[in-house]
Scaffold this motif. Sequence first.
Motif, mmCIF file in Angstrom:
data_model
loop_
_atom_site.group_PDB
_atom_site.id
_atom_site.type_symbol
_atom_site.label_atom_id
_atom_site.label_comp_id
_atom_site.label_asym_id
_atom_site.label_seq_id
_atom_site.Cartn_x
_atom_site.Cartn_y
_atom_site.Cartn_z
ATOM 1 N N VAL A 15 3.951 1.067 2.258
ATOM 2 C CA VAL A 15 3.747 0.093 3.339
ATOM 3 C C VAL A 15 3.627 -1.307 2.753
ATOM 4 N N GLU A 28 -11.970 -11.277 12.199
ATOM 5 C CA GLU A 28 -12.342 -11.023 13.594
ATOM 6 C C GLU A 28 -13.851 -11.091 13.820
ATOM 7 N N TYR A 54 0.888 -1.173 0.000
ATOM 8 C CA TYR A 54 0.000 0.000 0.000
ATOM 9 C C TYR A 54 0.914 1.208 0.000
ATOM 10 N N PRO A 70 -0.391 -9.814 15.801
ATOM 11 C CA PRO A 70 -0.643 -8.510 16.422
ATOM 12 C C PRO A 70 -1.286 -7.525 15.447
ATOM 13 N N ASN A 71 -1.734 -6.384 15.970
ATOM 14 C CA ASN A 71 -2.326 -5.342 15.128
ATOM 15 C C ASN A 71 -1.354 -4.947 14.027
ATOM 16 N N GLY A 72 -1.893 -4.832 12.837
ATOM 17 C CA GLY A 72 -1.061 -4.388 11.721
ATOM 18 C C GLY A 72 -0.185 -5.471 11.121
ATOM 19 N N ALA A 73 -0.409 -6.721 11.538
ATOM 20 C CA ALA A 73 0.422 -7.818 11.048
ATOM 21 C C ALA A 73 0.113 -8.168 9.601
ATOM 22 N N GLY A 74 -1.083 -7.804 9.169
ATOM 23 C CA GLY A 74 -1.463 -8.104 7.788
ATOM 24 C C GLY A 74 -2.582 -9.124 7.666
ATOM 25 N N LYS A 75 -3.246 -9.428 8.777
ATOM 26 C CA LYS A 75 -4.311 -10.441 8.766
ATOM 27 C C LYS A 75 -5.442 -10.059 7.813
ATOM 28 N N SER A 76 -5.941 -8.840 7.978
ATOM 29 C CA SER A 76 -7.071 -8.414 7.145
ATOM 30 C C SER A 76 -6.669 -8.376 5.681
ATOM 31 N N THR A 77 -5.476 -7.889 5.415
ATOM 32 C CA THR A 77 -4.977 -7.847 4.040
ATOM 33 C C THR A 77 -4.935 -9.253 3.458
ATOM 34 N N ARG A 106 -8.404 -10.458 2.574
ATOM 35 C CA ARG A 106 -8.953 -9.799 1.373
ATOM 36 C C ARG A 106 -8.326 -10.363 0.099
ATOM 37 N N ALA A 151 2.279 -4.560 3.435
ATOM 38 C CA ALA A 151 1.383 -5.239 4.376
ATOM 39 C C ALA A 151 1.639 -6.735 4.403
ATOM 40 N N HIS A 185 -8.100 -12.109 17.683
ATOM 41 C CA HIS A 185 -7.080 -11.769 18.677
ATOM 42 C C HIS A 185 -7.232 -12.641 19.913
ATOM 43 N N GLU A 210 -13.786 -6.784 8.215
ATOM 44 C CA GLU A 210 -13.814 -6.181 9.551
ATOM 45 C C GLU A 210 -14.542 -4.838 9.516
HETATM 46 N N1 LIG Z 1 -6.095 0.153 2.371
HETATM 47 C C1 LIG Z 1 -4.904 0.355 2.956
HETATM 48 N N2 LIG Z 1 -4.165 1.439 2.639
HETATM 49 C C2 LIG Z 1 -2.973 1.643 3.203
HETATM 50 N N3 LIG Z 1 -2.404 0.849 4.105
HETATM 51 C C3 LIG Z 1 -3.076 -0.256 4.469
HETATM 52 C C4 LIG Z 1 -4.363 -0.560 3.923
HETATM 53 N N4 LIG Z 1 -4.796 -1.706 4.472
HETATM 54 C C5 LIG Z 1 -3.830 -2.103 5.316
HETATM 55 N N5 LIG Z 1 -2.789 -1.245 5.319
HETATM 56 C C6 LIG Z 1 -1.546 -1.367 6.095
HETATM 57 O O1 LIG Z 1 -1.120 -2.704 6.012
HETATM 58 C C7 LIG Z 1 -0.660 -3.164 7.255
HETATM 59 C C8 LIG Z 1 -1.449 -4.406 7.648
HETATM 60 O O2 LIG Z 1 -2.785 -4.043 7.899
HETATM 61 P P1 LIG Z 1 -3.924 -5.099 8.219
HETATM 62 O O3 LIG Z 1 -5.186 -4.354 8.332
HETATM 63 O O4 LIG Z 1 -3.864 -6.194 7.233
HETATM 64 O O5 LIG Z 1 -3.474 -5.629 9.641
HETATM 65 P P2 LIG Z 1 -4.243 -6.573 10.667
HETATM 66 O O6 LIG Z 1 -3.346 -7.688 10.989
HETATM 67 O O7 LIG Z 1 -5.577 -6.922 10.129
HETATM 68 O O8 LIG Z 1 -4.386 -5.648 11.939
HETATM 69 P P3 LIG Z 1 -5.560 -5.567 13.062
HETATM 70 O O9 LIG Z 1 -5.290 -6.634 14.047
HETATM 71 O O10 LIG Z 1 -5.365 -4.223 13.656
HETATM 72 O O11 LIG Z 1 -6.868 -5.734 12.370
HETATM 73 C C9 LIG Z 1 -0.810 -2.008 8.218
HETATM 74 O O12 LIG Z 1 0.439 -1.360 8.305
HETATM 75 C C10 LIG Z 1 -1.806 -1.097 7.553
HETATM 76 O O13 LIG Z 1 -1.560 0.233 7.872
#
Ligand SMILES: Nc1ncnc2c1ncn2[C@@H]1O[C@H](COP(=O)(O)OP(=O)(O)OP(=O)(O)O)[C@@H](O)[C@H]1O
Lengths: 294, 275
Positions: free
Chosen positions: A14, A156, A11, A35-42, A45, A16, A188, A82
Amino acid sequence: MLELVNVSKLYGSVEALKGVSLKVRRGEFVGILGPNGAGKSTLLRVMVGVEKPSSGKVLVDSKEPSREEWASFRKKVGFMPERVSFYDNLTGLETLLFFAKLKGFGIKEVERVLSFGLLTEEDLRRKVGEYSKGMKQRINVMQALLGPPEFLVMDEPTSGLDPEGVVRFFEIVEELKNNGTTVVMSTHVVGEVEERADRIVILKEGRVAAEGSPEEVYLSMPVRFVVKAKRSDLIEVLKKNGAASVTKKGDFLIAEVPPKRKMEFLKALLEHEDAVEDLIMRGPSLEEVVSDGK
Amino acid sequence: MVSEEVKGIVRKEVLDKYRTRWIQLSAVTLLIFTLAISYFGGSPAGVVGFRKFEAVFVSLLTLVTYLIPLIALVLGSGAFPEEREKGTLPILLSSVATPEELWTGKVAGYALVLAGTVVAGYLPALALVFIKFGSWVLPSLLVFLLSSLLLGTSMLLLSMTASLLIRERTRVLALSLLLWIVIVILYDLSLLGLLVVTKGMVSKALFTFLLLLNPVDVFRMVNLLHVGELKAMLGFATVEIPPYVSPPVLWSILVAWIIVPGALGRLLLERRLAG
Ligand SMILES: Nc1ncnc2c1ncn2[C@@H]1O[C@H](COP(=O)(O)OP(=O)(O)OP(=O)(O)O)[C@@H](O)[C@H]1O
Ligand SMILES: [Mg+2]
């Protein structure tokens, strides 16, 4: 049924996901931790094809799907992203009918999902704009269950649900799983997947830090031995025989032993039995694995 | 012919937007102003009632030239950022609906919402005008309504397309408002400025051509051309309307202003949404 090969996702600047490779087999329950920001949601998707990887491949049934194949794969997918707030002016029922239509299902399918009892009929007639966070999350769960999907991907799903909702949610997932649905969910709350998941994937900073059945994940982690020593030279013995590090705390020696050297370490302990007064062996909890480290 | 997915999206937009307060407010605003103009419009000070139809018509035209593009541009600017902000976009993208269906459904739904708003806002006033002046004004009123819908739809598509280029809703909104100022106000002002500064050196042909590029000017012209006597009252009276500027040409331009942004948006959707 689904495979990620060396998938990265950028991104802007960044990163991800950094070269994630992962297999999801048919009928499996996979828990994604990190942990938060690990990339799970990415990761989730990318799995359902909502986002394209910046590099790497997503394989469905061992090959890269064409546009048409993605379309037919999506028919089988239930995806729960999420933090969805939905459309304020639609009632819960109208919302579900909309998503059913979008996935090619009719009122029958909506009725089936309503029968899970996640929301009361009265609530379903209210506008979603008036819903509490947990009620919105319930609508989100319900829309993902339409189909029912062969491949259920949830980000989540239990966050915001009350304890009763969590119990009900896992009952429903259990039932789907018994009918052959493949389930991937992030969370989590380690305990939610620790017993249920066939496989756990721990993501850290966009990489797979550990992967396998919960037991396999434990086995792959360093073990901590706490040894009550009778002799002071024991510390040198432990350092030479398998311990990656040994720290002294009163009468106790705390040794971190990497997974491959556990036996060597135990052997040394047995050989110096006379120097050991007592012993505690502690595997890391999954929480620790997720939160701190290597 | 029309897929269930498209119908589903249209239905959702209509249900959702008609219950949105500012949409209802837009309809009411249109209604109040058009009704007021139809009643008081063109009357000399102190004398309440109707005067010439042409005076009322021009007042109505002036009003909606501002309002319709504004409502349409603001409405369209939320189309995709809204789904993104609500977090529903990933669900839409993971559904069976193709990008084409998503775009078609959204456009049709929003266009219906806009049409409903315009019709509801116009109807009482148009009815009043009809009753007062008689059936001979009917063609003019129909032209007025139809061209308003076309203009609105084109502005709608413009901001819907912009909403695919920019992620944040507030920024799309800002861009839409800027577009409104440029299209509705600045464009004509600068043309007039050009006339003044060049002391009429700009040829009339060029001036007319420039007017034809702006959908709002085309909208104005199409209405004035259809109401025969009004040509004399044109705000841009200095302009001689060349014979090629016929109603079919003007209508075609309005339609082109729908087709071009529509096609552009459809193209963009596939590229942008998944990215
Ligand atoms: N649409 C986006 N645009 C820019 N950066 C993004 C986007 N989606 C995710 N990121 C970045 O990618 C990294 C991973 O984000 P992601 O949401 O996948 O984490 P996560 O593991 O789901 O965290 P959480 O536990 O907080 O849900 C983060 O640094 C986030 O800032
Ligand atoms: Mg997340």
